[in-house]
Design a protein around this motif. Structure first.
Motif, PDB file in Angstrom:
ATOM      1  N   GLU A  26       0.082   1.490   4.665  1.00 29.12           N
ATOM      2  CA  GLU A  26      -0.237   1.259   3.267  1.00 29.12           C
ATOM      3  C   GLU A  26       0.586   2.164   2.356  1.00 29.12           C
ATOM      4  O   GLU A  26       1.076   1.751   1.311  1.00 29.12           O
ATOM      5  CB  GLU A  26      -1.734   1.479   3.029  1.00 29.12           C
ATOM      6  N   THR A  27       0.735   3.435   2.774  1.00 34.08           N
ATOM      7  CA  THR A  27       1.538   4.369   1.988  1.00 34.08           C
ATOM      8  C   THR A  27       2.990   3.935   1.951  1.00 34.08           C
ATOM      9  O   THR A  27       3.657   4.019   0.925  1.00 34.08           O
ATOM     10  CB  THR A  27       1.443   5.784   2.581  1.00 34.08           C
ATOM     11  N   ALA A  28       3.484   3.432   3.092  1.00 28.78           N
ATOM     12  CA  ALA A  28       4.886   2.997   3.157  1.00 28.78           C
ATOM     13  C   ALA A  28       5.143   1.860   2.191  1.00 28.78           C
ATOM     14  O   ALA A  28       6.144   1.835   1.491  1.00 28.78           O
ATOM     15  CB  ALA A  28       5.232   2.561   4.584  1.00 28.78           C
ATOM     16  N   VAL A  29       4.219   0.907   2.124  1.00 21.45           N
ATOM     17  CA  VAL A  29       4.367  -0.220   1.198  1.00 21.45           C
ATOM     18  C   VAL A  29       4.251   0.259  -0.233  1.00 21.45           C
ATOM     19  O   VAL A  29       5.034  -0.106  -1.105  1.00 21.45           O
ATOM     20  CB  VAL A  29       3.314  -1.308   1.489  1.00 21.45           C
ATOM     21  N   LYS A  30       3.264   1.122  -0.486  1.00 22.28           N
ATOM     22  CA  LYS A  30       3.015   1.621  -1.837  1.00 22.28           C
ATOM     23  C   LYS A  30       4.209   2.398  -2.373  1.00 22.28           C
ATOM     24  O   LYS A  30       4.575   2.287  -3.539  1.00 22.28           O
ATOM     25  CB  LYS A  30       1.772   2.512  -1.821  1.00 22.28           C
ATOM     26  N   ASP A  31       4.836   3.195  -1.508  1.00 26.12           N
ATOM     27  CA  ASP A  31       5.963   4.016  -1.925  1.00 26.12           C
ATOM     28  C   ASP A  31       7.255   3.241  -2.050  1.00 26.12           C
ATOM     29  O   ASP A  31       8.295   3.811  -2.373  1.00 26.12           O
ATOM     30  CB  ASP A  31       6.166   5.176  -0.941  1.00 26.12           C
ATOM     31  N   GLY A  37       5.093  -5.627  -2.719  1.00 33.00           N
ATOM     32  CA  GLY A  37       4.544  -6.920  -2.320  1.00 33.00           C
ATOM     33  C   GLY A  37       5.621  -7.961  -2.137  1.00 33.00           C
ATOM     34  O   GLY A  37       6.771  -7.730  -2.351  1.00 33.00           O
ATOM     35  N   GLY A  38       5.314  -9.138  -1.769  1.00 31.64           N
ATOM     36  CA  GLY A  38       6.316 -10.190  -1.602  1.00 31.64           C
ATOM     37  C   GLY A  38       6.021 -11.026  -0.399  1.00 31.64           C
ATOM     38  O   GLY A  38       6.405 -12.173  -0.331  1.00 31.64           O
ATOM     39  N   VAL A  39       5.366 -10.428   0.596  1.00 33.60           N
ATOM     40  CA  VAL A  39       4.930 -11.236   1.731  1.00 33.60           C
ATOM     41  C   VAL A  39       3.409 -11.238   1.829  1.00 33.60           C
ATOM     42  O   VAL A  39       2.838 -11.866   2.696  1.00 33.60           O
ATOM     43  CB  VAL A  39       5.532 -10.718   3.061  1.00 33.60           C
ATOM     44  N   GLY A  40       2.795 -10.478   0.933  1.00 30.87           N
ATOM     45  CA  GLY A  40       1.337 -10.513   0.886  1.00 30.87           C
ATOM     46  C   GLY A  40       0.664  -9.845   2.055  1.00 30.87           C
ATOM     47  O   GLY A  40      -0.427 -10.213   2.460  1.00 30.87           O
ATOM     48  N   GLY A  41       1.316  -8.828   2.628  1.00 34.93           N
ATOM     49  CA  GLY A  41       0.716  -8.136   3.766  1.00 34.93           C
ATOM     50  C   GLY A  41       0.738  -8.994   5.004  1.00 34.93           C
ATOM     51  O   GLY A  41       1.422  -9.990   5.089  1.00 34.93           O
ATOM     52  N   PHE A  42      -0.065  -8.617   5.990  1.00 29.64           N
ATOM     53  CA  PHE A  42      -0.097  -9.349   7.249  1.00 29.64           C
ATOM     54  C   PHE A  42      -1.041 -10.527   7.130  1.00 29.64           C
ATOM     55  O   PHE A  42      -2.158 -10.393   6.671  1.00 29.64           O
ATOM     56  CB  PHE A  42      -0.558  -8.430   8.382  1.00 29.64           C
ATOM     57  N   GLY A  43      -0.556 -11.662   7.555  1.00 31.99           N
ATOM     58  CA  GLY A  43      -1.389 -12.835   7.547  1.00 31.99           C
ATOM     59  C   GLY A  43      -1.420 -13.514   6.203  1.00 31.99           C
ATOM     60  O   GLY A  43      -1.938 -14.605   6.082  1.00 31.99           O
ATOM     61  N   THR A 122       1.133  -0.111  15.086  1.00 33.97           N
ATOM     62  CA  THR A 122       1.409   0.277  13.702  1.00 33.97           C
ATOM     63  C   THR A 122       2.897   0.128  13.390  1.00 33.97           C
ATOM     64  O   THR A 122       3.291  -0.433  12.368  1.00 33.97           O
ATOM     65  CB  THR A 122       0.965   1.727  13.437  1.00 33.97           C
ATOM     66  N   LEU A 123       3.724   0.631  14.303  1.00 36.95           N
ATOM     67  CA  LEU A 123       5.164   0.520  14.104  1.00 36.95           C
ATOM     68  C   LEU A 123       5.610  -0.936  14.158  1.00 36.95           C
ATOM     69  O   LEU A 123       6.454  -1.374  13.367  1.00 36.95           O
ATOM     70  CB  LEU A 123       5.911   1.335  15.165  1.00 36.95           C
ATOM     71  N   TYR A 124       5.005  -1.704  15.065  1.00 38.60           N
ATOM     72  CA  TYR A 124       5.355  -3.124  15.139  1.00 38.60           C
ATOM     73  C   TYR A 124       5.082  -3.819  13.808  1.00 38.60           C
ATOM     74  O   TYR A 124       5.918  -4.570  13.294  1.00 38.60           O
ATOM     75  CB  TYR A 124       4.569  -3.829  16.253  1.00 38.60           C
ATOM     76  N   HIS A 125       3.919  -3.580  13.241  1.00 42.18           N
ATOM     77  CA  HIS A 125       3.562  -4.226  11.974  1.00 42.18           C
ATOM     78  C   HIS A 125       4.476  -3.754  10.842  1.00 42.18           C
ATOM     79  O   HIS A 125       4.813  -4.525   9.946  1.00 42.18           O
ATOM     80  CB  HIS A 125       2.099  -3.947  11.628  1.00 42.18           C
ATOM     81  N   LEU A 126       4.860  -2.487  10.900  1.00 42.33           N
ATOM     82  CA  LEU A 126       5.772  -1.967   9.885  1.00 42.33           C
ATOM     83  C   LEU A 126       7.133  -2.664   9.976  1.00 42.33           C
ATOM     84  O   LEU A 126       7.705  -3.081   8.974  1.00 42.33           O
ATOM     85  CB  LEU A 126       5.934  -0.453  10.066  1.00 42.33           C
ATOM     86  N   ILE A 127       7.622  -2.800  11.202  1.00 45.46           N
ATOM     87  CA  ILE A 127       8.901  -3.497  11.421  1.00 45.46           C
ATOM     88  C   ILE A 127       8.772  -4.949  10.969  1.00 45.46           C
ATOM     89  O   ILE A 127       9.648  -5.477  10.269  1.00 45.46           O
ATOM     90  CB  ILE A 127       9.306  -3.444  12.906  1.00 45.46           C
ATOM     91  N   TYR A 128       7.667  -5.578  11.363  1.00 43.71           N
ATOM     92  CA  TYR A 128       7.474  -6.993  11.039  1.00 43.71           C
ATOM     93  C   TYR A 128       7.427  -7.208   9.532  1.00 43.71           C
ATOM     94  O   TYR A 128       8.058  -8.120   8.988  1.00 43.71           O
ATOM     95  CB  TYR A 128       6.183  -7.509  11.682  1.00 43.71           C
ATOM     96  N   THR A 129       6.682  -6.355   8.829  1.00 47.18           N
ATOM     97  CA  THR A 129       6.554  -6.504   7.377  1.00 47.18           C
ATOM     98  C   THR A 129       7.893  -6.283   6.678  1.00 47.18           C
ATOM     99  O   THR A 129       8.270  -7.018   5.761  1.00 47.18           O
ATOM    100  CB  THR A 129       5.516  -5.506   6.829  1.00 47.18           C
ATOM    101  N   TRP A 130       8.616  -5.269   7.121  1.00 51.77           N
ATOM    102  CA  TRP A 130       9.921  -4.966   6.503  1.00 51.77           C
ATOM    103  C   TRP A 130      10.879  -6.151   6.660  1.00 51.77           C
ATOM    104  O   TRP A 130      11.516  -6.575   5.698  1.00 51.77           O
ATOM    105  CB  TRP A 130      10.492  -3.704   7.163  1.00 51.77           C
ATOM    106  N   PHE A 131      10.956  -6.698   7.864  1.00 53.35           N
ATOM    107  CA  PHE A 131      11.857  -7.826   8.098  1.00 53.35           C
ATOM    108  C   PHE A 131      11.352  -9.099   7.411  1.00 53.35           C
ATOM    109  O   PHE A 131      12.143  -9.914   6.950  1.00 53.35           O
ATOM    110  CB  PHE A 131      12.046  -8.066   9.600  1.00 53.35           C
TER     111      PHE A 131
END
Length: 448
Positions: A26-31, A37-43, A122-131
């Motif tokens: 959440e902090t990574a997205v916020k910062d 935003g742009g993908v609306g988080g996971f799901g 956690t890292l997987y979701h971070l990678i997934y969201t970034w890509f």
């Protein structure tokens, strides 16, 4: 095994626990690490419908956050797992490491007290969201570019004058920036429209923009045949003569594209105006970035036997001879190739003989730059010495040719090259007694 440390400038770090796998998403997205935003988080939005492997392959990004990189393969992780040491790796890579009999952490080289691997979700979701964000952004830009192409093509069908030029400029910018835009131009019939704008009454402003667009497109045979019409070729050559250095390079690329077509005819480039424009370009010291394209097209043209005499007639040989000393190795090799090809016609041999600097320059180039340069220089010397054995051989030997030829014969050059050197050496020796000729072959002369 390379050590791997996350870079602080990536803005993505490990949590304060120091176990190497706690990430505050959440902090990574916020910062702004993930761009907001742009993908609306996971799901949400695109969510898990996108395949991570597909996104990584399609995006093919040169720079990604270093924490996403597996220390073993140095590639983006798709299934990150963490060892008991706190280090994270791509699952397949670390399992392969274990299968080779290693029971240590590849990064720290610590012995493992537990060989189990824990999925780093956690890292997987971070990678997934970034890509996901990058993927959606790029897809949106591509869709926007395709839509803009459609609008511009429709506009070009209706407008004239300055409005047409402006539409062409914008289309050129869109096409240069997006591969999907280039495809859209082809799919939406834009090629035929653009080709219709080239002709005997085309202004430079319109023609230069049309050519800048066309060189970025994949043209089919029908389109290339359309461009080979005399009126269109003449228009391209006129623009080549008038244009900026960028436009000149674009015109050259377009002509080379046409020359690759199987139905290409040499008459298309049998143009005095075209050859003069190319020689002017390769002589232009203000724009050295035009030398290689100009020489490259001249090389392609001189392969056609029917055009060689015409190339000689525009003064190409003395002009190229004058340029040799200032060319970089790549351009020099092409220029020598052209001169060698032109020496195959009587006019070319005579022009080379008449240039006072031909023999000194060719002798100097032997065994100097590359084997290819030596090959072309030797071939040129052989041609003009055969044309006038007495006169040319005497000048060449006086310039140190005999010693250079001995070096060629004793080198690791190809057998054909050695045979040519031996033939020329024999030809040169006919003008001297044995004693005098041997003295001319001193290697010290070559070094001087």
């Amino acid at each position: 095994m390379p050590m791997f440390q996350p870079s602080k400038r990536d803005g993505i770090g490990f949590g304060s626990g120091g176990d190497g796998h706690v990430l505050d998403l959440e902090t990574a997205v916020k910062d702004g690490v993930l761009g907001g935003g742009g993908v609306g988080g996971f799901g949400g939005g695109v969510g898990e419908k996108l395949d991570l492997k597909k996104m990584i392959e399609e995006l093919n990004l040169s720079e990604v956050p270093s924490v996403f990189i597996c220390p073993i393969s140095l590639e983006t992780m798709q299934d990150p797992v963490t060892l008991c040491t706190g280090q994270t790796y791509e699952r397949s890579n670390i399992l392969k490491w274990f299968s080779l009999g290693h029971y240590t952490c590849p990064t720290t080289m610590q012995e493992l007290w537990d060989d189990s691997v824990t999925p780093n979700r956690t890292l997987y979701h971070l990678i997934y969201t970034w890509f996901s964000q990058k993927y959606v952004q790029i897809k949106k830009r591509s869709e926007d570019a395709q839509g803009r192409v459609s609008e511009l093509i429709d506009t070009l069908k209706k407008v004239k004058g300055q409005a047409r030029i402006q539409a062409l400029k914008e289309l050129q910018q869109v096409v240069a920036a997006h591969s999907t835009a280039r495809k859209a131009v082809v799919d939406k019939g834009g090629v035929a429209l653009l080709l219709s704008l080239l002709g005997p009454f085309t202004s430079y402003a319109v023609g230069s923009e049309v050519i800048a667009i066309i060189v970025n497109l994949s043209l089919n045979s029908e389109s290339k045949m359309n461009l080979m019409q005399p009126a269109k070729v003449s228009s391209i050559i006129d623009i080549l003569n008038e244009g900026s250095i960028e436009t000149k390079v674009n015109c050259i690329q377009l002509i080379k594209m046409l020359m690759e077509e199987k139905d290409f005819r040499s008459e298309i480039v049998s143009s005095h105006c075209l050859l003069v424009a190319l020689m002017r370009l390769v002589r232009d010291k203000r724009h050295p970035n035009g030398h290689l394209p100009g020489l490259g097209l001249l090389k392609s043209i001189c392969i056609h036997k029917q055009v060689r005499s015409l190339i000689v007639s525009v003064g190409a040989i003395p002009q190229l001879m004058e340029l040799l000393s200032g060319l970089n190795p790549e351009c020099l090799e092409i220029a020598l190739f052209i001169l060698d090809v032109l020496s195959s016609v009587p006019e070319g041999r005579q022009a080379l003989k008449d240039c006072s600097n031909t023999i000194p320059s060719m002798v100097k180039l032997l065994m100097r730059i590359s084997e290819s340069c030596t090959k072309y220089a030797l071939s040129i010397l052989l041609s003009i010495c055969k044309l006038s054995p007495g006169e040319c051989s005497l000048i060449a030997v006086d310039r140190g040719l005999a010693a250079k030829l001995l070096l060629v014969i004793q080198s690791d050059c190809s057998p054909v090259l050695k045979q040519q050197a031996a033939e020329l050496l024999k030809l040169c020796s006919l003008n001297y007694s044995d004693t005098i000729f041997i003295s001319k072959c001193k290697l010290t002369r070559t070094m001087q």
